[in-house]
Structure formats: structure tokens, C-alpha cells
Scaffold this motif. Structure first.
Motif, mmCIF file in Angstrom:
data_model
loop_
_atom_site.group_PDB
_atom_site.id
_atom_site.type_symbol
_atom_site.label_atom_id
_atom_site.label_comp_id
_atom_site.label_asym_id
_atom_site.label_seq_id
_atom_site.Cartn_x
_atom_site.Cartn_y
_atom_site.Cartn_z
ATOM 1 N N ASP A 129 0.853 -1.188 0.000
ATOM 2 C CA ASP A 129 0.000 0.000 0.000
ATOM 3 C C ASP A 129 0.890 1.240 0.000
ATOM 4 N N THR A 130 0.283 2.395 -0.004
ATOM 5 C CA THR A 130 1.059 3.631 -0.103
ATOM 6 C C THR A 130 1.872 3.916 1.153
ATOM 7 N N GLN A 131 1.610 3.138 2.231
ATOM 8 C CA GLN A 131 2.397 3.288 3.461
ATOM 9 C C GLN A 131 3.533 2.278 3.537
ATOM 10 N N GLY A 132 3.677 1.439 2.508
ATOM 11 C CA GLY A 132 4.780 0.487 2.481
ATOM 12 C C GLY A 132 4.492 -0.859 3.113
ATOM 13 N N ARG A 133 3.241 -1.136 3.480
ATOM 14 C CA ARG A 133 2.899 -2.435 4.065
ATOM 15 C C ARG A 133 2.631 -3.451 2.967
ATOM 16 N N VAL A 134 3.107 -4.696 3.163
ATOM 17 C CA VAL A 134 3.029 -5.757 2.146
ATOM 18 C C VAL A 134 1.663 -6.427 2.205
ATOM 19 N N HIS A 135 1.054 -6.643 1.012
ATOM 20 C CA HIS A 135 -0.262 -7.285 0.941
ATOM 21 C C HIS A 135 -0.296 -8.525 0.063
ATOM 22 N N GLY A 136 0.755 -8.779 -0.664
ATOM 23 C CA GLY A 136 0.773 -9.973 -1.506
ATOM 24 C C GLY A 136 1.852 -9.884 -2.562
ATOM 25 N N ALA A 137 1.779 -10.790 -3.521
ATOM 26 C CA ALA A 137 2.822 -10.910 -4.539
ATOM 27 C C ALA A 137 2.261 -10.598 -5.918
ATOM 28 N N GLY A 138 3.143 -10.487 -6.858
ATOM 29 C CA GLY A 138 2.780 -10.277 -8.252
ATOM 30 C C GLY A 138 3.928 -10.715 -9.134
ATOM 31 N N THR A 139 3.727 -10.597 -10.444
ATOM 32 C CA THR A 139 4.751 -11.013 -11.411
ATOM 33 C C THR A 139 4.836 -9.973 -12.517
ATOM 34 N N MET A 140 6.048 -9.561 -12.815
ATOM 35 C CA MET A 140 6.249 -8.633 -13.922
ATOM 36 C C MET A 140 6.033 -9.358 -15.247
ATOM 37 N N LEU A 141 5.104 -8.850 -16.046
ATOM 38 C CA LEU A 141 4.892 -9.415 -17.373
ATOM 39 C C LEU A 141 5.902 -8.871 -18.371
ATOM 40 N N ASP A 142 6.305 -7.639 -18.143
ATOM 41 C CA ASP A 142 7.328 -6.961 -18.940
ATOM 42 C C ASP A 142 7.723 -5.746 -18.132
ATOM 43 N N GLY A 143 8.276 -4.715 -18.730
ATOM 44 C CA GLY A 143 8.692 -3.552 -17.955
ATOM 45 C C GLY A 143 7.564 -2.650 -17.518
ATOM 46 N N GLU A 144 6.327 -2.943 -17.976
ATOM 47 C CA GLU A 144 5.218 -2.019 -17.741
ATOM 48 C C GLU A 144 4.087 -2.609 -16.908
ATOM 49 N N TYR A 145 3.824 -3.907 -17.022
ATOM 50 C CA TYR A 145 2.638 -4.508 -16.413
ATOM 51 C C TYR A 145 2.998 -5.560 -15.364
ATOM 52 N N VAL A 146 2.126 -5.651 -14.344
ATOM 53 C CA VAL A 146 2.278 -6.632 -13.259
ATOM 54 C C VAL A 146 0.988 -7.432 -13.134
ATOM 55 N N LEU A 147 1.124 -8.751 -13.106
ATOM 56 C CA LEU A 147 -0.013 -9.657 -12.944
ATOM 57 C C LEU A 147 -0.155 -10.044 -11.477
ATOM 58 N N THR A 148 -1.385 -9.948 -10.938
ATOM 59 C CA THR A 148 -1.618 -10.310 -9.542
ATOM 60 C C THR A 148 -3.106 -10.630 -9.352
ATOM 61 N N CYS A 149 -3.549 -10.695 -8.103
ATOM 62 C CA CYS A 149 -4.960 -10.950 -7.782
ATOM 63 C C CYS A 149 -5.671 -9.636 -7.451
ATOM 64 N N ALA A 150 -6.944 -9.564 -7.808
ATOM 65 C CA ALA A 150 -7.722 -8.359 -7.527
ATOM 66 C C ALA A 150 -7.863 -8.134 -6.024
ATOM 67 N N HIS A 151 -8.024 -9.224 -5.232
ATOM 68 C CA HIS A 151 -8.221 -9.015 -3.790
ATOM 69 C C HIS A 151 -6.957 -8.483 -3.132
ATOM 70 N N VAL A 152 -5.790 -8.798 -3.669
ATOM 71 C CA VAL A 152 -4.538 -8.233 -3.145
ATOM 72 C C VAL A 152 -4.508 -6.729 -3.387
ATOM 73 N N VAL A 153 -4.887 -6.322 -4.590
ATOM 74 C CA VAL A 153 -4.912 -4.903 -4.935
ATOM 75 C C VAL A 153 -5.945 -4.168 -4.097
ATOM 76 N N GLU A 154 -7.125 -4.757 -3.931
ATOM 77 C CA GLU A 154 -8.178 -4.119 -3.132
ATOM 78 C C GLU A 154 -7.711 -3.889 -1.699
ATOM 79 N N GLU A 155 -7.066 -4.894 -1.121
ATOM 80 C CA GLU A 155 -6.571 -4.752 0.255
ATOM 81 C C GLU A 155 -5.526 -3.645 0.351
#
Length: 574
Positions: free
Chosen positions: A13-39
Motif C-alpha cells: 500500500d502507499t504506506q509500504g505495508r506488504v499485501h501480496g505478490a505479483g509477477t512482472m509481465l514486462d517492464g510495464e505490467y504486473v499480474l496479480t490478484c484483484a483481492h490483493v490490490v483491493e486490500e
């Protein structure tokens, strides 16, 4: 992680707390779960729905990122959805291009790097792929090492040994649970194809988007028969359960199939006129990514068709012609394969018997849905799997013989409905029986191309067009198709029952031979002859109790043992 792996990402989040993982698809996009982003959004209370992404190898840089709206699907009921792609505000230089594989093998091992509580620098876990869940959007993973996929792994990619993405971790039931669930690639593709389409390791279709013929909407969907067939093929390809084979032929079958396959390809769908998708009749537009492999056989050799199918499925291409069935059997089902214009291949007969028939005969067992399309009527060797024969203008003329009014046609359709159910049951019983007998006894009858899937589609098309056919030129087609469907269903039922009976008879014959052998041995034991005749007995027993029993040879060995026992008894009595 391996050199071929995509770069790991940590969602904060914007305070630096970790909520989950993701994967870089290339230099621009990251693949992850919607619930991770929502949290992360809710916890950070950031403006503009913004989160922070840290990339492995760049731990000091927190990249602002926002959701790609066309690739956003929040969690849905029944453990569905939950897909998100984030766009970084500034690109990460040097990031490799991730590769995504649609297919996986049973028991394939995957690696997952996540961020469980207390390990903000991450932890590696391994798991084994088990099977799809009930909805078909998730795949179960079973633990293989002490380190489990735990909470905090959500959004992480499940990576194959080669570094390809096979799914994204979404569900962990409880801490240190034996199983977890990843979002299947076909589900990721369904919700986020706008970005993911460029990352597929194997293209579902080997035809470039610009080479697809433009959809012939008036010719295909304004015809009531082709409209009904399109609707029910779309439903069949998307259905769960066992696989099967559908063959279609006659006027418009190839164009219909080309449209159906094309609309599963994002590039083709985006280039198609608006009325092709948004204006299409309900149920005639397939899901993006629904087809796993498709090829137009026109002018192609059997080897070329096999190689293109194998390439689309990320399988070995150097032995595809004679081994494609075995490779398909190792993949997690369902798998959808389409071969269009089969009768225009360089050698249609060889294509079917060498490549397609082994798949067709076992499609129900291995979870493959195989759609074959012909310019002309499907040939006799696939007639048990015909879902529709569209025919030409001559087929519209009323057939000679019984016509029947609307009421009689309705009754015939009702009887046919019951008959198709009988076929499905009989074919399932025969398949189970043969699968039990074949590993045990040599010479088991070969598997047959099941007709239940095609008959069910054919029956639905007949019902849909029944009302439209009254008093129209379609009536001739309806009556001919009804006759053909009744004949095909009756023939399939006979074939299924015969296969079951033949396999059951083989098993009973082997069991009788076992019984005779043990009876002769008891007779030998009563006279103290077991040690004298042990070698002869073991020769027969090995054949009868090992896999792949050569039954005629085993029966011969049983009779040889019997004669040896009688000789010994007669010799003692002399």
C-alpha cells in the motif's frame, strides 16, 4: 529463481505495508490478484486507486501503479474471478518478457515465491498440480515439501520448471494447509486478454489475426440451422465434464467454424465489426481463449497439422504425428482442439486415421473436446460423431417416405431424447469397462469414437429449428436430419453395448481360465504333485495374473498343466 523466470513483484500500500505478490509481465505490467490490490488500496487510502510495487533486484524503488481497467475482475461468488493487472507509472528497464502457458501436466511441479507473514523478503514454496475445481476457473495445488503455500502467497505466479507462468495463487484455505488453489491461465485470459494475449507461449491458432476471413454474419447467423448449431457448439465447447467429438459438414460448416474459432482470439475479435460481437444473437459468441488449439487443414500434410496443434499446446513437435494422443493424455483437462477443413488436407484419410482417430476414440476419457469441420458431408468413418450435416439446397427438399406432422416430429424428438440418454450411459459404461480390461488382457477391442456428445448437440439443433421448419423449406432438412440422428443414435447404442459385452466376455474368459488352473492345482495338491509340476503351474499363472495377459497363450498353458497333472496321476495309478 531461474534465469528464465519473470521478475518477482511485491504489492504494497502507499504506506509500504506488504499485501501480496505479483509477477512482472514486462517492464510495464504486473499480474496479480484483484483481492490483493483491493486490500492494498483500502489499507493505504491512496488517491486514484494507487498501490506501490517493488521489483526483485530493485528493492529500494517503489513504483506507483494503477489498475488496468480492461484487465480487472474483482472476486466473484464460488471462487471465481479475482484477476488484476497493474500498470506501472514508469517502466522498469531491462525486465524480461514473461511467457504464459495455457496447458499443464498432471502432477507437474510448480514453484511459487510469496510473502507470508514475517517474511517481507519472500519465501519459496513448491506444489504439485492436481486438478480443476468445480467451476473450472481454479486449479488445486497439493503440497510436496514442508514449506506450504500459505497466506501471503496470493497474487504470486505458479512457475513451471522452464519459467512459464501456469497460474496465479488465489486461495489458501488455512495456515499450513495441504492444498491451495491457483487461477487457471484460461481464466486469466478470459478476464485480462487485452494484456496477456501477447505473452502466450503457444498460440491457440497458428493463423495470424490479419489472415482470418471476416465474419460472414448474414450467411452464418441469419440461417436458423447454422444459428442453432453455432449456439450449441459454443455451449458444448465451454461445458464441463468429459470430452467428446463433434463433426460438422456441408454448406457453411467451415465458415461457421472459422468464425467460432476466430472470436476466441482477442486480436481477431478486436478487429471484427461491432455487430459481430455486441450485435450477435445470444449464445453465439464464445469466451476469449476457449479454444486451446486450432488449425485449418487446407493443403496441409498430416505432419504439418500435428506440429501446429502440438505447438499451440506447448507440446513436443518432433514426435507429434504419432504421439500427439499420448501427450494430450498427460495434460490437465479440459482441452479444446479444432481442425477445420479436414477434407481439404493433403491426405484427409491419413490425417484422420493416423492423427485424429486416436484422439477421437479416447477424447471422452482424456477430457478433450475435438471439433472437426468439413466442406462436404462428413465421411462415413466419422458418422458416429456427426453433430450436423448442413447440406446444400438439395437437402431442403422433403424426403420420400414418412413425413409426419408437427406433433409426430415432436414425439420423435422426445423418443430421441431418451435414446441419446441411453447412448450416453451405455458409452460411459463401455468406456469404464474397456479401461478396466485393456491393461489386463491383450486383444481388447479398440476404443470407439463415442457419439453421445455429437448426438446431444444434434438433438438440440433439431429442437431449435423444429418450430422454424414448420411450413418452410427447412422441413426437408429437418426430416432428413431427424432420420439420420435416429439412425446414428441406434447405431451408437448397439456399438457401445457390443463393446461392453466383448470386454466383459474377455474378463469372464480369463477368470474361467484362472478357475480351471486353481482347480487343477487343487487336484495335484490332493495327490502330492505340487512340487513335481511347479514350473508348469507358474508358467500358466504368470500369464493369467500379470498385466497384458495373452489369453490364448495362457489358456494353452493351463491345458498343458492339466495334461501334466493327468499324466502324473495316471502314471501313479498304473
Amino acid at each position: 529463481m531461474g534465469r528464465e523466470d519473470p521478475w518477482l513483484a511485491r504489492i504494497e500500500d502507499t504506506q509500504g505495508r506488504v499485501h501480496g505478490a505479483g509477477t512482472m509481465l514486462d517492464g510495464e505490467y504486473v499480474l496479480t490478484c484483484a483481492h490483493v490490490v483491493e486490500e492494498a488500496i483500502d489499507a493505504g487510502r491512496g488517491a486514484d486507486r494507487e498501490v506501490r510495487v517493488r521489483i526483485a533486484g530493485h528493492p529500494d524503488d517503489a513504483y506507483p501503479a494503477t489498475v488496468v481497467e480492461s484487465c480487472w475482475q474483482p472476486p466473484l461468488p464460488d471462487q471465481r474471478g479475482d484477476v488484476a493487472i497493474l500498470a506501472l507509472r514508469s517502466a522498469v528497464p531491462g525486465a524480461p518478457r514473461a511467457r504464459i502457458r495455457r496447458t499443464w501436466q498432471h502432477d507437474e511441479i510448480v514453484r511459487i515465491f510469496g510473502f507470508p507473514a514475517g517474511t517481507d523478503n519472500g519465501q519459496l514454496a513448491s506444489a504439485k498440480i492436481a486438478s480443476y475445481d468445480f467451476t473450472g476457473e481454479r486449479i488445486q495445488l497439493d503440497a510436496v515439501l514442508e514449506q506450504r503455500v500459505d497466506r501471503g502467497f496470493s497474487g504470486a505466479a505458479a512457475l513451471a520448471a522452464s519459467g512459464e507462468i501456469l497460474g496465479v495463487i488465489a486461495v489458501v484455505r488455512a495456515p499450513l494447509a495441504e492444498s491451495s488453489w491457483m487461477i487457471a491461465v484460461r481464466t486469466l485470459y478470459k478476464y485480462a486478454s487485452a494484456v496477456l494475449d501477447g505473452h502466450l507461449a503457444g498460440r491457440p491458432s497458428q493463423v495470424a489475426p490479419g489472415d482470418w476471413p471476416s465474419p460472414q454474419v448474414p450467411e452464418v447467423l441469419n440461417d436458423p440451422v447454422q444459428l442453432a448449431l453455432t449456439r450449441h457448439l459454443v455451449g458444448w465447447l465451454a461445458s464441463g465434464g468429459s470430452g467428446g467429438v463433434c463433426a460438422i459438414g456441408g454448406g457453411g460448416a467451415v465458415a461457421l467454424t472459422s468464425r467460432l474459432v476466430g472470436l476466441t482470439v482477442p486480436g481477431y475479435r478486436r478487429a471484427a465489426p461491432d455487430e459481430t460481437v455486441s450485435g450477435a444473437p445470444p449464445g453465439t459468441v464464445p469466451q476469449l481463449g476457449e479454444v486451446d488449439a486450432a488449425v485449418d487443414a487446407t493443403g496441409r500434410t498430416t505432419e504439418q497439422v500435428a506440429e501446429q496443434l502440438a505447438e499451440s499446446l506447448s507440446l513436443l513437435t518432433d514426435r507429434a504425428t504419432d504421439d500427439l494422443f499420448h501427450q494430450l493424455a498427460e495434460l490437465g483437462s479440459p482441452i479444446v482442439v479444432v481442425v477445420n477443413a479436414v477434407d481439404l488436407a493433403a491426405d484427409p484419410g491419413e490425417l484422420y486415421y493416423r492423427l485424429l482417430e486416436p484422439i477421437a476414440a479416447r477424447a471422452s476419457s482424456i477430457g478433450v473436446r475435438l471439433l472437426l469441420a468439413y466442406h462436404g458431408d462428413p465421411p462415413r468413418y466419422v458418422r458416429s460423431a456427426v453433430a450436423a450435416s448442413l447440406g446444400g439446397p438439395a437437402a431442403l427438399a422433403p424426403p420420400h417416405g414418412r413425413h409426419g406432422g408437427t406433433t409426430q416430429v415432436g414425439r420423435r424428438l422426445d423418443r430421441l431424447d431418451r435414446l441419446v440418454e441411453e447412448v450416453e450411459t451405455a458409452e460411459g459404461d463401455a468406456r469404464v469397462c474397456r479401461d478396466h480390461v485393456a491393461p489386463r488382457i491383450l486383444g481388447t477391442p479398440p476404443p470407439q469414437v463415442a457419439g453421445a456428445a455429437a448426438l446431444a448437440v444434434r438433438l438440440r439443433v433439431l429442437r431449435d429449428t423444429g418450430s422454424a421448419a414448420a411450413g418452410s423449406t427447412l422441413r426437408g432438412w429437418l426430416l432428413r436430419e431427424l432420420d439420420a440422428c435416429e439412425e446414428a443414435a441406434a447405431r451408437s447404442l448397439v456399438r457401445a453395448r457390443r463393446l461392453h459385452a466383448e470386454c466383459t466376455a474377455l474378463l469372464a474368459r480369463r477368470n474361467r481360465a484362472r478357475g480351471r488352473l486353481e482347480a487343477y492345482r487343487s487336484e495335484a495338491a490332493a495327490r502330492g504333485l505340487i512340487e513335481n509340476l511347479g514350473e508348469s503351474y507358474e508358467a500358466a499363472r504368470r500369464l493369467l495374473y500379470s498385466g497384458g495377459c495373452d489369453l490364448p497363450l495362457a489358456e494353452l498353458r493351463v491345458e498343458e498343466y492339466h495334461r501334466a497333472v493327468r499324466r502324473e496321476i495316471d502314471g501313479r495309478q498304473a
